[in-house]
Design a protein around this motif. Structure first.
Motif, PDB file in Angstrom:
ATOM      1  N   ILE A 192     100.048 -28.643 -23.971  1.00 27.13           N
ATOM      2  CA  ILE A 192     101.242 -27.831 -23.704  1.00 27.13           C
ATOM      3  C   ILE A 192     101.793 -27.223 -25.001  1.00 27.13           C
ATOM      4  N   GLY A 193     101.231 -27.618 -26.124  1.00 22.08           N
ATOM      5  CA  GLY A 193     101.613 -26.976 -27.376  1.00 22.08           C
ATOM      6  C   GLY A 193     102.341 -27.852 -28.376  1.00 22.08           C
TER       7      GLY A 193
ATOM      8  N   SER B 230      94.707 -24.013  -5.519  1.00 23.64           N
ATOM      9  CA  SER B 230      95.307 -25.324  -5.738  1.00 23.64           C
ATOM     10  C   SER B 230      95.152 -25.841  -7.162  1.00 23.64           C
ATOM     11  N   VAL B 231      95.920 -26.874  -7.433  1.00 20.75           N
ATOM     12  CA  VAL B 231      95.971 -27.460  -8.766  1.00 20.75           C
ATOM     13  C   VAL B 231      94.627 -28.099  -9.119  1.00 20.75           C
ATOM     14  N   ASP B 232      94.063 -27.747 -10.240  1.00 16.75           N
ATOM     15  CA  ASP B 232      92.841 -28.428 -10.671  1.00 16.75           C
ATOM     16  C   ASP B 232      92.948 -28.953 -12.104  1.00 16.75           C
ATOM     17  N   HIS B 233      94.101 -28.696 -12.735  1.00 13.96           N
ATOM     18  CA  HIS B 233      94.286 -29.168 -14.103  1.00 13.96           C
ATOM     19  C   HIS B 233      95.781 -29.363 -14.383  1.00 13.96           C
ATOM     20  N   PRO B 234      96.152 -30.529 -14.915  1.00 11.20           N
ATOM     21  CA  PRO B 234      97.577 -30.758 -15.193  1.00 11.20           C
ATOM     22  C   PRO B 234      98.186 -29.698 -16.111  1.00 11.20           C
ATOM     23  N   ASN B 235      97.406 -29.190 -17.050  1.00 15.51           N
ATOM     24  CA  ASN B 235      97.950 -28.178 -17.958  1.00 15.51           C
ATOM     25  C   ASN B 235      98.145 -26.831 -17.275  1.00 15.51           C
TER      26      ASN B 235
ATOM     27  N   LEU C  53     111.239 -31.180 -20.265  1.00 16.17           N
ATOM     28  CA  LEU C  53     110.083 -30.462 -19.725  1.00 16.17           C
ATOM     29  C   LEU C  53     109.386 -31.291 -18.651  1.00 16.17           C
ATOM     30  N   ALA C  54     109.372 -32.612 -18.854  1.00 17.96           N
ATOM     31  CA  ALA C  54     108.755 -33.495 -17.860  1.00 17.96           C
ATOM     32  C   ALA C  54     109.477 -33.357 -16.525  1.00 17.96           C
ATOM     33  N   ASN C  55     110.807 -33.305 -16.584  1.00 21.01           N
ATOM     34  CA  ASN C  55     111.586 -33.130 -15.359  1.00 21.01           C
ATOM     35  C   ASN C  55     111.309 -31.808 -14.681  1.00 21.01           C
ATOM     36  N   GLN C  56     111.209 -30.772 -15.483  1.00 24.19           N
ATOM     37  CA  GLN C  56     111.081 -29.433 -14.904  1.00 24.19           C
ATOM     38  C   GLN C  56     109.659 -29.080 -14.484  1.00 24.19           C
ATOM     39  N   SER C  57     108.683 -29.467 -15.300  1.00 29.05           N
ATOM     40  CA  SER C  57     107.381 -28.800 -15.180  1.00 29.05           C
ATOM     41  C   SER C  57     106.131 -29.676 -15.219  1.00 29.05           C
ATOM     42  N   PHE C  58     106.309 -31.012 -15.334  1.00 32.50           N
ATOM     43  CA  PHE C  58     105.099 -31.833 -15.403  1.00 32.50           C
ATOM     44  C   PHE C  58     104.624 -32.206 -13.999  1.00 32.50           C
ATOM     45  N   PRO C  59     103.303 -32.257 -13.800  1.00 36.42           N
ATOM     46  CA  PRO C  59     102.797 -32.778 -12.527  1.00 36.42           C
ATOM     47  C   PRO C  59     103.058 -34.284 -12.438  1.00 36.42           C
ATOM     48  N   LEU C  60     102.915 -34.809 -11.243  1.00 35.78           N
ATOM     49  CA  LEU C  60     103.242 -36.221 -10.993  1.00 35.78           C
ATOM     50  C   LEU C  60     102.554 -37.196 -11.945  1.00 35.78           C
ATOM     51  N   CYS C  61     101.282 -36.938 -12.274  1.00 34.11           N
ATOM     52  CA  CYS C  61     100.551 -37.864 -13.152  1.00 34.11           C
ATOM     53  C   CYS C  61     101.254 -37.997 -14.499  1.00 34.11           C
TER      54      CYS C  61
ATOM     55  N   TYR D 131      99.049 -26.621 -14.134  1.00 38.45           N
ATOM     56  CA  TYR D 131     100.281 -26.903 -13.389  1.00 38.45           C
ATOM     57  C   TYR D 131     101.468 -26.584 -14.293  1.00 38.45           C
ATOM     58  N   PHE D 132     101.411 -27.090 -15.500  1.00 36.64           N
ATOM     59  CA  PHE D 132     102.500 -26.874 -16.454  1.00 36.64           C
ATOM     60  C   PHE D 132     102.677 -25.385 -16.770  1.00 36.64           C
ATOM     61  N   ASP D 133     101.582 -24.714 -17.102  1.00 35.37           N
ATOM     62  CA  ASP D 133     101.672 -23.295 -17.467  1.00 35.37           C
ATOM     63  C   ASP D 133     102.223 -22.456 -16.309  1.00 35.37           C
ATOM     64  N   ALA D 134     101.755 -22.764 -15.094  1.00 45.07           N
ATOM     65  CA  ALA D 134     102.241 -22.017 -13.926  1.00 45.07           C
ATOM     66  C   ALA D 134     103.727 -22.282 -13.719  1.00 45.07           C
ATOM     67  N   SER D 135     104.160 -23.511 -13.959  1.00 46.77           N
ATOM     68  CA  SER D 135     105.570 -23.862 -13.806  1.00 46.77           C
ATOM     69  C   SER D 135     106.440 -23.102 -14.801  1.00 46.77           C
ATOM     70  N   ARG D 136     106.002 -23.050 -16.054  1.00 46.72           N
ATOM     71  CA  ARG D 136     106.796 -22.335 -17.073  1.00 46.72           C
ATOM     72  C   ARG D 136     106.911 -20.865 -16.702  1.00 46.72           C
ATOM     73  N   LYS D 137     105.855 -20.344 -16.126  1.00 54.42           N
ATOM     74  CA  LYS D 137     105.853 -18.945 -15.733  1.00 54.42           C
ATOM     75  C   LYS D 137     106.912 -18.688 -14.649  1.00 54.42           C
ATOM     76  N   VAL D 138     106.940 -19.572 -13.660  1.00 51.95           N
ATOM     77  CA  VAL D 138     107.929 -19.430 -12.583  1.00 51.95           C
ATOM     78  C   VAL D 138     109.343 -19.561 -13.156  1.00 51.95           C
ATOM     79  N   ILE D 139     109.542 -20.535 -14.048  1.00 50.70           N
ATOM     80  CA  ILE D 139     110.874 -20.795 -14.590  1.00 50.70           C
ATOM     81  C   ILE D 139     111.376 -19.628 -15.439  1.00 50.70           C
ATOM     82  N   ARG D 140     110.468 -18.965 -16.125  1.00 49.12           N
ATOM     83  CA  ARG D 140     110.887 -17.844 -16.974  1.00 49.12           C
ATOM     84  C   ARG D 140     111.178 -16.574 -16.184  1.00 49.12           C
ATOM     85  N   GLU D 141     110.702 -16.532 -14.931  1.00 46.49           N
ATOM     86  CA  GLU D 141     110.848 -15.283 -14.170  1.00 46.49           C
ATOM     87  C   GLU D 141     112.287 -15.069 -13.687  1.00 46.49           C
TER      88      GLU D 141
END
Ligand code: SF4
Length: 205
Positions: free
Chosen positions: A51-52, A188-193, A14-22, A195-205
């Motif tokens: 992230i759960g 724009s990104v204002d929260h690392p979580n 998940l870190a590779n796919q969807s975590f922000p740089l921090c 970022y993650f949620d938006a990434s999972r959404k894109v990946i599932r589409e």
């Protein structure tokens, strides 16, 4: 946070796919040094909770990651803090993951520390190498210049959003990254979580 059951074993992928740089920076450091100092543990552990990751999975994750210490040391020094972050010890407060603003204006990372925001706290050289390892071949020179310029003028959220777009551009659902949708704070990104949620959404589409 969004219905996906997250286990300790899933975190590196998940870190590779969807975590922000921090948070990638934290995962890389943890992998490399089998340890994270206090501030980093706080920042990362609350993000993972967000992230759960359940408290049981969190304990399994940290136990496995701190692979060079004994069970005894782990139980004495770290288990309590993890449970504390989940509101199961001490004041039983429900701690929430830190926002970008809290991370950016928080304590500066010192030598050997991995917390903070790479856009705010990394040297240009360290940021460049983190960008290369995150984006690989999708990072064109012009993108790199754009990200470094935004970073230099203090527009960390703009730089982070650009990384998000590049990271997802090649995915089927990422052709047009849902601007403003899920990322929060307008465009724009204002929260690392987020970022993650938006990434999972894109990946599932
Ligand atoms: Fe993390 Fe926020 Fe910095 Fe992006 S802008 S790297 S999400 S702290």
């Amino acid at each position: 946070a969004d219905g996906e059951a997250i286990t300790a074993e899933m975190v590196p992928e998940l870190a590779n796919q969807s975590f922000p740089l921090c948070m990638r920076n934290m995962q890389d450091t943890l992998k490399g040094s089998k340890h994270l100092k206090h501030e980093g543990r706080q920042q990362y552990s609350l993000f993972l909770k967000g992230i759960g990751l359940s408290v049981e999975e969190a304990i399994a994750f940290w136990r496995k990651s701190f692979s060079s210490i004994t069970d005894d040391k782990f139980n004495k020094e770290y288990r309590y803090n993890i449970r504390h972050n989940y509101g199961l010890e001490g004041s039983r407060k429900n701690y929430t993951p830190k926002s970008c603003t809290a991370i950016i204006t928080g304590p500066m990372p010192g030598p050997g520390q991995a917390h903070g925001c790479p856009f705010r706290h990394h040297s240009e050289q360290a940021l460049t190498s983190l960008l290369h390892s995150t984006l690989g071949g999708t990072l064109a020179n012009s993108d790199l210049k754009e990200i470094l310029a935004a970073t230099k003028s203090g527009h960390y959220h703009v730089a982070c959003t650009r990384v998000f777009e590049l990271q997802h551009a090649k995915l089927p659902g990422g052709a047009s990254v849902p601007k403003g949708e899920g990322l929060g704070g307008g465009d724009s990104v204002d929260h690392p979580n987020r970022y993650f949620d938006a990434s999972r959404k894109v990946i599932r589409e």
